[in-house]
Design a protein around this motif. Sequence first.
Motif, PDB file in Angstrom:
ATOM      1  N   ALA A 139       0.833  -1.208   0.000  1.00 45.79           N
ATOM      2  CA  ALA A 139       0.000   0.000   0.000  1.00 45.79           C
ATOM      3  C   ALA A 139       0.868   1.259   0.000  1.00 45.79           C
ATOM      4  O   ALA A 139       0.552   2.241  -0.686  1.00 45.79           O
ATOM      5  CB  ALA A 139      -0.929  -0.008   1.210  1.00 45.79           C
ATOM      6  N   TRP A 147       2.371   1.797  -3.430  1.00 45.03           N
ATOM      7  CA  TRP A 147       1.323   2.318  -4.314  1.00 45.03           C
ATOM      8  C   TRP A 147       1.088   3.797  -4.043  1.00 45.03           C
ATOM      9  O   TRP A 147       0.968   4.603  -4.974  1.00 45.03           O
ATOM     10  CB  TRP A 147       0.032   1.537  -4.103  1.00 45.03           C
ATOM     11  N   ALA A 148       1.042   4.166  -2.762  1.00 41.74           N
ATOM     12  CA  ALA A 148       0.796   5.560  -2.393  1.00 41.74           C
ATOM     13  C   ALA A 148       1.924   6.466  -2.886  1.00 41.74           C
ATOM     14  O   ALA A 148       1.678   7.590  -3.352  1.00 41.74           O
ATOM     15  CB  ALA A 148       0.648   5.681  -0.878  1.00 41.74           C
ATOM     16  N   ILE A 168       1.865  12.409   2.651  1.00 33.75           N
ATOM     17  CA  ILE A 168       1.642  11.020   2.233  1.00 33.75           C
ATOM     18  C   ILE A 168       2.963  10.377   1.820  1.00 33.75           C
ATOM     19  O   ILE A 168       3.259   9.228   2.186  1.00 33.75           O
ATOM     20  CB  ILE A 168       0.623  10.953   1.085  1.00 33.75           C
ATOM     21  N   ALA A 171       4.502   7.204   3.785  1.00 29.97           N
ATOM     22  CA  ALA A 171       4.674   5.958   3.042  1.00 29.97           C
ATOM     23  C   ALA A 171       6.124   5.496   3.083  1.00 29.97           C
ATOM     24  O   ALA A 171       6.403   4.295   3.208  1.00 29.97           O
ATOM     25  CB  ALA A 171       4.216   6.149   1.599  1.00 29.97           C
TER      26      ALA A 171
END
Length: 267
Positions: free
Chosen positions: A46, A49-50, A65, A69
């Motif tokens: 995840a 992907w972020a 973000i 991440a």
Amino acid sequence: MGAYAAPALYAVLLWWSATGLVLVLQHLPRPTHPRSMVAATAALAAALWAIGAVADDETETGAYIGFTAAVIVWGWQEMSYYMGFVSGPKPAACAPNLRGVDRFLAALATSLWHEFAILVGGLAILCLTWGQGNRVALWTYALLALMNASARLNLFLGVRNLHAEFLPPHLSYLACYLSRRPMNPLFPVSVTLGTAATVLIARAALGAEATPQTVTGLSLLAALAALATLEHWFLMLPLPSAALWNWSLPSRTAPVAEVRETGIPRE
């Protein structure tokens, strides 16, 4: 002022809580570790992907973000090593007679696959952010990797505070690669470079032409650089720094292996 304080506070809280979470999970009984790694790997996917999703997001949210991440990706690296899933070709205690380069190579053999995994993680983030405007994730991961390597080298060369209580029982053999000394030649270089990086990043964040995303991203990085430098000082200063994470450690596990003594008596 809030434009700088909010990201710095966020970086401190994320650093403290993420470190504590990894400590909690690695000290849980061994049968729980595969489940923890499955969950961590899902979080890793995840996070990657972020990072790709916000690579072209040049906003304050994109900076947060990307930073978060990258910390999650780094957390996976730490968990996979300290839980024993990604270590090295010879994860074993060193022979008592090893010295110098031979001892360093033996120490490297306990974590070589981990070092490769760190490199692969960095290359993955580089590919995801290549040519894009938001590279907060890349610089965050690079900073974590460099300062972690510096801290581990300092532990190998010798520091006052080994914090061996952070090692889970299944990694107690690593204690024989640590040395207790009042000082080592690398430490002044490490803290000087860490301090210089913190100041330079902070100055860039304070620049008159910095955009809101740049201010947020650089403030996050400056706080992280300051924390990494502080962690280096924790290795030398006579402070109960381990108390910051007492909540994440068990009451006391099995005793760790013998630690090399060089220069000052055992505490």
